[in-house]
Design an enzyme around this catalytic site. Structure first.
Site, PDB file in Angstrom:
ATOM      1  N   TYR A 158       0.854  -1.429  -0.470  1.00  0.00           N
ATOM      2  CA  TYR A 158      -0.225   0.212   0.050  1.00  0.00           C
ATOM      3  C   TYR A 158       0.895   1.424  -0.012  1.00  0.00           C
ATOM      4  O   TYR A 158       0.631   2.504  -0.272  1.00  0.00           O
ATOM      5  CB  TYR A 158      -1.150   0.055   1.144  1.00  0.00           C
ATOM      6  CG  TYR A 158      -2.731   0.922   1.007  1.00  0.00           C
ATOM      7  CD1 TYR A 158      -3.061   0.133  -0.033  1.00  0.00           C
ATOM      8  CD2 TYR A 158      -2.241   1.583   1.598  1.00  0.00           C
ATOM      9  CE1 TYR A 158      -4.432   0.374   0.494  1.00  0.00           C
ATOM     10  CE2 TYR A 158      -3.967   2.815   1.740  1.00  0.00           C
ATOM     11  CZ  TYR A 158      -5.053   1.909   0.621  1.00  0.00           C
ATOM     12  OH  TYR A 158      -5.873   2.516   0.751  1.00  0.00           O
ATOM     13  N   LYS A 165      -2.932   7.925   3.733  1.00  0.00           N
ATOM     14  CA  LYS A 165      -4.114   8.294   4.626  1.00  0.00           C
ATOM     15  C   LYS A 165      -3.827   8.713   6.041  1.00  0.00           C
ATOM     16  O   LYS A 165      -4.933   9.123   6.546  1.00  0.00           O
ATOM     17  CB  LYS A 165      -4.330   6.568   4.354  1.00  0.00           C
ATOM     18  CG  LYS A 165      -5.160   6.720   3.209  1.00  0.00           C
ATOM     19  CD  LYS A 165      -6.313   7.139   2.628  1.00  0.00           C
ATOM     20  CE  LYS A 165      -7.120   6.880   1.154  1.00  0.00           C
ATOM     21  NZ  LYS A 165      -8.608   7.267   1.552  1.00  0.00           N
TER      22      LYS A 165
END
Ligand code: NAD
Length: 258
Positions: A158, A165
């Protein structure tokens, strides 16, 4: 039927690309609950899909907005002001990372890839909130951004999207503090894995979704509608005492140690 009354509300949803977009599930739920919805789409590539979907809602406002362009953000809010004169909520359901930054070694993250990912996926919430707040006026409003648990835990592959995020969730708290006195609430909604266009770009996504279903307390994956329902709650007056919160809609996955 979604059992939240949003009849007197008008809101802006950013991030519909196709019928699988989380933003589309949210826009449909809002529409069913009586809210008037503006859909902002990224560019000409997604416009036909968004217009086709928008035609199924009740009189939505549809407008382009690439969130890396300040002029386009300005034009979007100018249009909402002209046509509606007010805004009650904003839903940010946008993220992007260049394909070369996902999978592979995080150590190889490029400066340009870092900037682009953070610009689209995190920074954008700031100018969007800046545009929305004046339209919310004295009665205030709500801002909701969709996030992912890679902000708090490591999901290999990720990579820089996890960094984005984490930044997004910090921006949520910072804005919640600053906008609280103006009665504007700012929250995050941390969704479990859902098969969407953005998810397709994440190497190993199907395995991740499978492991999520096995390990989550509810022993399954979540649905688009479950995220939409939580978003409806967060923008509604039922959530009037909640701000700065990141609500997990992930079948409980985030509480697990092993
Ligand atoms: P999606 O691909 O349908 O939505 C991403 C949206 O971002 C698209 O509509 C795209 O047009 C938009 N976008 C990208 N760059 C943009 C730009 N420069 N300007 C304006 N819009 C831009 O995928 P999704 O899964 O619905 O993603 C929505 C949000 O949900 C993202 O923030 C994503 O990180 C988050 N999320 C997704 C999952 C998942 O498993 N799908 C899980 C948790 C969080």
């Amino acid at each position: 039927m979604d059992h939240i009354e949003l009849q007197d509300k008008v809101g802006l949803v950013l991030g519909v690309a196709n019928e699988r977009s989380i933003a589309w599930a949210i826009a449909q739920g809002l529409d069913r609950s009586g809210a008037r919805v503006a859909l902002a789409y990224q560019n000409e590539r997604v416009r036909p899909h968004v217009e086709r979907l928008a035609a199924t809602l009740h009189g939505p406002l549809v407008h382009p907005c690439d969130v890396t362009e300040d002029d386009q953000i300005g034009a979007l809010f100018a249009r909402i002001e002209r046509e509606w004169g007010q805004l009650d909520f904003l839903v940010h359901s946008i993220a992007f990372a260049p394909a070369r930054e996902l999978g592979g070694e995080f150590l190889r993250t490029s400066r340009a890839g870092f900037h682009e990912t953070l610009d689209v996926s995190a920074y954008s919430l700031i100018p969007l909130a800046r545009g929305a707040v004046p339209l919310m006026g004295p009665r205030g409003g709500a801002v909701v951004a969709i996030t992912f648990q890679a902000s708090e835990r490591v999901f290999p592959g990720y990579n820089v999207m996890g960094t984005a995020k984490a930044a997004l969730e910090q921006i949520i708290r910072q804005l919640a503090c600053e906008l609280g006195p103006r009665a504007v609430r700012v929250c995050g909604l941390s969704a479990g894995p859902l098969r969407t266009l953005a998810a397709r770009g994440i190497p190993g996504f199907p395995e991740m979704a499978r492991s999520h279903a096995e390990r989550a307390p509810l022993k399954r994956n979540i649905t688009h509608d479950e995220v939409a329902h939580a978003a409806l709650f967060l923008v509604s007056d039922l959530a009037s005492g909640i701000t700065g919160e990141v609500l997990h809609v992930d079948a409980g996955y985030h509480i697990m140690g092993v």
